[in-house]
Design a protein around this motif. Structure first.
Motif, PDB file in Angstrom:
ATOM      1  N   LYS A 175      17.768  10.748   9.424  1.00 31.21           N
ATOM      2  CA  LYS A 175      17.457  10.146   8.163  1.00 31.21           C
ATOM      3  C   LYS A 175      16.111  10.846   7.960  1.00 31.21           C
ATOM      4  O   LYS A 175      15.428  11.042   8.692  1.00 31.21           O
ATOM      5  CB  LYS A 175      17.397   8.606   8.258  1.00 31.21           C
ATOM      6  N   ASN A 176      16.005  11.777   6.662  1.00 30.64           N
ATOM      7  CA  ASN A 176      14.878  12.230   6.325  1.00 30.64           C
ATOM      8  C   ASN A 176      14.181  11.558   5.453  1.00 30.64           C
ATOM      9  O   ASN A 176      14.543  10.524   4.872  1.00 30.64           O
ATOM     10  CB  ASN A 176      15.437  13.849   5.894  1.00 30.64           C
ATOM     11  N   SER A 177      12.908  11.941   5.283  1.00 31.88           N
ATOM     12  CA  SER A 177      11.778  11.411   4.427  1.00 31.88           C
ATOM     13  C   SER A 177      11.546  12.064   3.054  1.00 31.88           C
ATOM     14  O   SER A 177      10.655  11.761   2.549  1.00 31.88           O
ATOM     15  CB  SER A 177      10.812  11.005   5.091  1.00 31.88           C
ATOM     16  N   TRP A 178      12.398  12.996   2.709  1.00 30.95           N
ATOM     17  CA  TRP A 178      12.285  13.678   1.606  1.00 30.95           C
ATOM     18  C   TRP A 178      12.780  13.081   0.062  1.00 30.95           C
ATOM     19  O   TRP A 178      12.897  13.599  -0.735  1.00 30.95           O
ATOM     20  CB  TRP A 178      12.843  15.037   1.772  1.00 30.95           C
ATOM     21  N   GLY A 179      13.263  11.957   0.548  1.00 37.03           N
ATOM     22  CA  GLY A 179      13.723  11.102  -0.774  1.00 37.03           C
ATOM     23  C   GLY A 179      15.478  11.010  -0.870  1.00 37.03           C
ATOM     24  O   GLY A 179      15.971  12.059  -0.652  1.00 37.03           O
ATOM     25  N   THR A 180      15.776   9.843  -1.297  1.00 37.62           N
ATOM     26  CA  THR A 180      17.166   9.729  -1.246  1.00 37.62           C
ATOM     27  C   THR A 180      17.858  10.596  -2.533  1.00 37.62           C
ATOM     28  O   THR A 180      19.183  10.717  -2.472  1.00 37.62           O
ATOM     29  CB  THR A 180      17.581   8.428  -1.323  1.00 37.62           C
ATOM     30  N   GLU A 181      17.144  11.012  -3.587  1.00 34.15           N
ATOM     31  CA  GLU A 181      17.643  11.670  -4.510  1.00 34.15           C
ATOM     32  C   GLU A 181      17.662  13.089  -4.369  1.00 34.15           C
ATOM     33  O   GLU A 181      18.117  13.927  -5.414  1.00 34.15           O
ATOM     34  CB  GLU A 181      16.630  11.340  -5.688  1.00 34.15           C
ATOM     35  N   ARG A 182      17.198  13.572  -3.302  1.00 32.47           N
ATOM     36  CA  ARG A 182      17.061  14.965  -3.071  1.00 32.47           C
ATOM     37  C   ARG A 182      18.291  15.595  -2.526  1.00 32.47           C
ATOM     38  O   ARG A 182      18.510  17.016  -2.429  1.00 32.47           O
ATOM     39  CB  ARG A 182      16.032  15.614  -2.198  1.00 32.47           C
ATOM     40  N   ASN A 183      19.495  14.852  -2.296  1.00 36.71           N
ATOM     41  CA  ASN A 183      20.594  15.369  -1.694  1.00 36.71           C
ATOM     42  C   ASN A 183      21.584  14.315  -2.216  1.00 36.71           C
ATOM     43  O   ASN A 183      21.318  13.420  -2.691  1.00 36.71           O
ATOM     44  CB  ASN A 183      20.655  15.965  -0.406  1.00 36.71           C
ATOM     45  N   ASP A 184      22.915  14.715  -1.988  1.00 34.86           N
ATOM     46  CA  ASP A 184      23.856  13.908  -2.388  1.00 34.86           C
ATOM     47  C   ASP A 184      24.308  12.872  -1.180  1.00 34.86           C
ATOM     48  O   ASP A 184      25.365  12.218  -1.252  1.00 34.86           O
ATOM     49  CB  ASP A 184      25.113  14.578  -2.913  1.00 34.86           C
ATOM     50  N   PHE A 185      23.533  12.866  -0.108  1.00 31.81           N
ATOM     51  CA  PHE A 185      24.005  11.915   0.877  1.00 31.81           C
ATOM     52  C   PHE A 185      22.990  10.770   1.336  1.00 31.81           C
ATOM     53  O   PHE A 185      22.791  10.374   2.292  1.00 31.81           O
ATOM     54  CB  PHE A 185      24.069  12.767   2.163  1.00 31.81           C
ATOM     55  N   GLY A 186      22.042  10.245   0.225  1.00 34.25           N
ATOM     56  CA  GLY A 186      21.296   9.224   0.464  1.00 34.25           C
ATOM     57  C   GLY A 186      20.203   9.741   0.973  1.00 34.25           C
ATOM     58  O   GLY A 186      19.506   8.834   1.863  1.00 34.25           O
ATOM     59  N   GLY A 187      19.776  10.830   1.422  1.00 37.87           N
ATOM     60  CA  GLY A 187      18.646  11.300   2.253  1.00 37.87           C
ATOM     61  C   GLY A 187      18.923  11.435   3.753  1.00 37.87           C
ATOM     62  O   GLY A 187      18.056  11.885   4.344  1.00 37.87           O
ATOM     63  N   TYR A 227       0.983  -1.371   0.175  1.00 36.62           N
ATOM     64  CA  TYR A 227       0.093  -0.074  -0.093  1.00 36.62           C
ATOM     65  C   TYR A 227       0.804   1.151  -0.074  1.00 36.62           C
ATOM     66  O   TYR A 227       1.421   1.577   1.046  1.00 36.62           O
ATOM     67  CB  TYR A 227      -0.722  -0.179   1.327  1.00 36.62           C
ATOM     68  N   SER A 228       1.013   1.819  -1.285  1.00 40.52           N
ATOM     69  CA  SER A 228       1.977   2.950  -1.668  1.00 40.52           C
ATOM     70  C   SER A 228       1.292   4.216  -0.805  1.00 40.52           C
ATOM     71  O   SER A 228       2.186   5.131  -0.434  1.00 40.52           O
ATOM     72  CB  SER A 228       2.371   3.238  -2.667  1.00 40.52           C
ATOM     73  N   GLY A 229       0.027   4.504  -0.870  1.00 40.71           N
ATOM     74  CA  GLY A 229      -0.604   5.640  -0.311  1.00 40.71           C
ATOM     75  C   GLY A 229      -0.401   6.742  -1.319  1.00 40.71           C
ATOM     76  O   GLY A 229      -0.725   8.060  -0.935  1.00 40.71           O
ATOM     77  N   ILE A 230      -0.218   6.281  -2.625  1.00 43.05           N
ATOM     78  CA  ILE A 230       0.087   7.232  -3.673  1.00 43.05           C
ATOM     79  C   ILE A 230      -0.959   6.657  -4.737  1.00 43.05           C
ATOM     80  O   ILE A 230      -0.704   5.927  -5.516  1.00 43.05           O
ATOM     81  CB  ILE A 230       1.411   7.403  -4.387  1.00 43.05           C
ATOM     82  N   ASN A 231      -2.387   7.392  -4.805  1.00 40.58           N
ATOM     83  CA  ASN A 231      -3.225   6.977  -5.850  1.00 40.58           C
ATOM     84  C   ASN A 231      -3.636   8.180  -6.764  1.00 40.58           C
ATOM     85  O   ASN A 231      -4.676   8.398  -7.135  1.00 40.58           O
ATOM     86  CB  ASN A 231      -4.440   6.525  -5.164  1.00 40.58           C
ATOM     87  N   TYR A 232      -2.533   8.567  -7.138  1.00 42.63           N
ATOM     88  CA  TYR A 232      -2.859  10.044  -8.057  1.00 42.63           C
ATOM     89  C   TYR A 232      -1.336  10.246  -8.868  1.00 42.63           C
ATOM     90  O   TYR A 232      -0.373   9.444  -8.638  1.00 42.63           O
ATOM     91  CB  TYR A 232      -2.844  11.334  -7.293  1.00 42.63           C
ATOM     92  N   ASP A 233      -1.215  11.164  -9.911  1.00 44.81           N
ATOM     93  CA  ASP A 233      -0.072  11.167 -10.871  1.00 44.81           C
ATOM     94  C   ASP A 233       0.819  11.774 -10.158  1.00 44.81           C
ATOM     95  O   ASP A 233       1.105  12.981 -10.225  1.00 44.81           O
ATOM     96  CB  ASP A 233      -0.798  11.673 -12.060  1.00 44.81           C
ATOM     97  N   SER A 234       1.737  11.191  -9.371  1.00 41.79           N
ATOM     98  CA  SER A 234       2.842  11.855  -8.733  1.00 41.79           C
ATOM     99  C   SER A 234       3.945  10.524  -8.347  1.00 41.79           C
ATOM    100  O   SER A 234       3.627   9.644  -7.832  1.00 41.79           O
ATOM    101  CB  SER A 234       2.734  12.519  -7.474  1.00 41.79           C
ATOM    102  N   PRO A 235       5.160  10.839  -8.578  1.00 38.11           N
ATOM    103  CA  PRO A 235       6.140   9.848  -8.206  1.00 38.11           C
ATOM    104  C   PRO A 235       6.588   9.690  -6.640  1.00 38.11           C
ATOM    105  O   PRO A 235       7.050   8.804  -6.087  1.00 38.11           O
ATOM    106  CB  PRO A 235       7.440  10.141  -8.794  1.00 38.11           C
ATOM    107  N   ARG A 236       6.007  10.695  -6.121  1.00 38.39           N
ATOM    108  CA  ARG A 236       6.209  10.835  -4.479  1.00 38.39           C
ATOM    109  C   ARG A 236       5.049  11.547  -3.960  1.00 38.39           C
ATOM    110  O   ARG A 236       4.060  11.833  -4.549  1.00 38.39           O
ATOM    111  CB  ARG A 236       7.390  11.571  -4.167  1.00 38.39           C
ATOM    112  N   HIS A 237       4.911  11.445  -2.644  1.00 43.98           N
ATOM    113  CA  HIS A 237       3.676  11.832  -1.786  1.00 43.98           C
ATOM    114  C   HIS A 237       3.426  13.372  -2.109  1.00 43.98           C
ATOM    115  O   HIS A 237       4.501  14.207  -1.872  1.00 43.98           O
ATOM    116  CB  HIS A 237       3.933  11.707  -0.447  1.00 43.98           C
TER     117      HIS A 237
END
Length: 282
Positions: free
Chosen positions: A236-248, A9-19
């Motif tokens: 560890k943040n929840s904003w995605g591992t691709e949003r910085n160079d340190f794996g999130g 259950y991803s919780g994303i039921n709309y056109d977006s790659p993230r919440h």
């Protein structure tokens, strides 16, 4: 209470790659606004709220199969062996007695949860001790400050009362940020900067003047030091591992954590025995 794995259950039921809950929240506020104006909930209110949630998040699965075994959300939660009663919330503010629990006065505390109030130095000692003993710490606090730079992998509490002490390039680093800039700023901290000495009084003033606000939750997993010996909290943040160079991940300085923590949550076994006894925790 139940838990469902994200792959089920991803919780994303709309056109977006993230919440992205902006539109969903607007819809929920519209529904709630009708009830507020009428000063009561209609018989259809709960169904309307559930409909909005199901539309944007997807209907909750009643049963699912995970790694070859069938579960309900409740049975899956039970299989994890997590007892929520084993976790305790701690904070530090001077407007309530120390070593007693109180309801923290922030808007998101809509469940009226109670946090144990500790002296600031002791709160920091508890966090450090828990991390050194292999426990992690859930952190709730302020991420709206000029020193919070997720893109740069750091959160510091710079002493910027006199920006004339800094070069133009350094001063620009501490300019106020928009929400998008906090996520994506390419401006980097160039070196360690002098930071504010955070006393209980400094911390309290930030809270009472709404400079320190209840913004976001993250997961503290370890400790680190920079070249000057300044302590940082590996987070560890929840904003995605691709949003910085340190794996999130990012490193929050000790001054930042002392000033900008609203509360922390950790397993009660991570508390020193004497403190656990004083708080009446079995």
């Amino acid at each position: 209470m139940g838990i469902v794995p994200e792959e089920v259950y991803s919780g994303i039921n709309y056109d977006s790659p993230r919440h992205n809950h902006g539109e969903m929240m607007a819809m929920l506020e519209a529904v709630a606004g009708v009830a507020l104006k009428a000063k009561k909930r209609s018989p259809q209110y709960d169904a309307m709220v559930q409909s909005v949630l199901d539309t944007y998040l997807g209907p909750l699965p009643e049963t699912f199969t995970y790694r070859g075994k069938k579960y309900t959300p409740k049975s899956f939660a039970e299989s994890l062996g997590i007892n929520t009663a084993d976790y305790v919330e701690l904070t530090s503010f001077t407007h309530h007695p120390y070593y007693e629990a109180f309801e923290l006065e922030v808007p998101d505390n809509w469940e009226h949860a109670r946090q144990y109030n500790l002296p600031l130095d002791e709160l920091m000692e508890v966090i450090d001790g828990a991390l050194r003993r292999g426990y992690s710490v859930c952190w709730d606090g302020d991420v709206s400050e000029r020193g919070f730079r997720y893109a740069n992998g750091a959160a510091i509490n710079p002493d910027v009362k006199d920006l004339s002490r800094y070069s133009a390039a350094d001063s620009a680093v501490f300019a106020p940020l928009t929400e998008a800039q906090r996520m994506d700023s390419v401006m980097a901290f160039r070196r360690p900067y002098p930071e504010i000495v955070v006393t209980p009084e400094v911390r309290q003033e930030g809270f009472e003047t709404f400079v320190t606000t209840d913004d976001h939750l993250m997961h503290i997993t370890g400790l680190a030091k920079d070249q000057n010996g300044t302590k940082y909290y590996v987070t560890k943040n929840s904003w995605g591992t691709e949003r910085n160079d340190f794996g999130g991940y990012l490193n929050m300085s000790e001054s930042f954590v002392r000033a900008k923590t609203i509360y922390v949550m950790l397993h009660k076994d991570a508390l020193p025995a004497a403190l656990r006894q004083r708080l009446g925790l079995r």
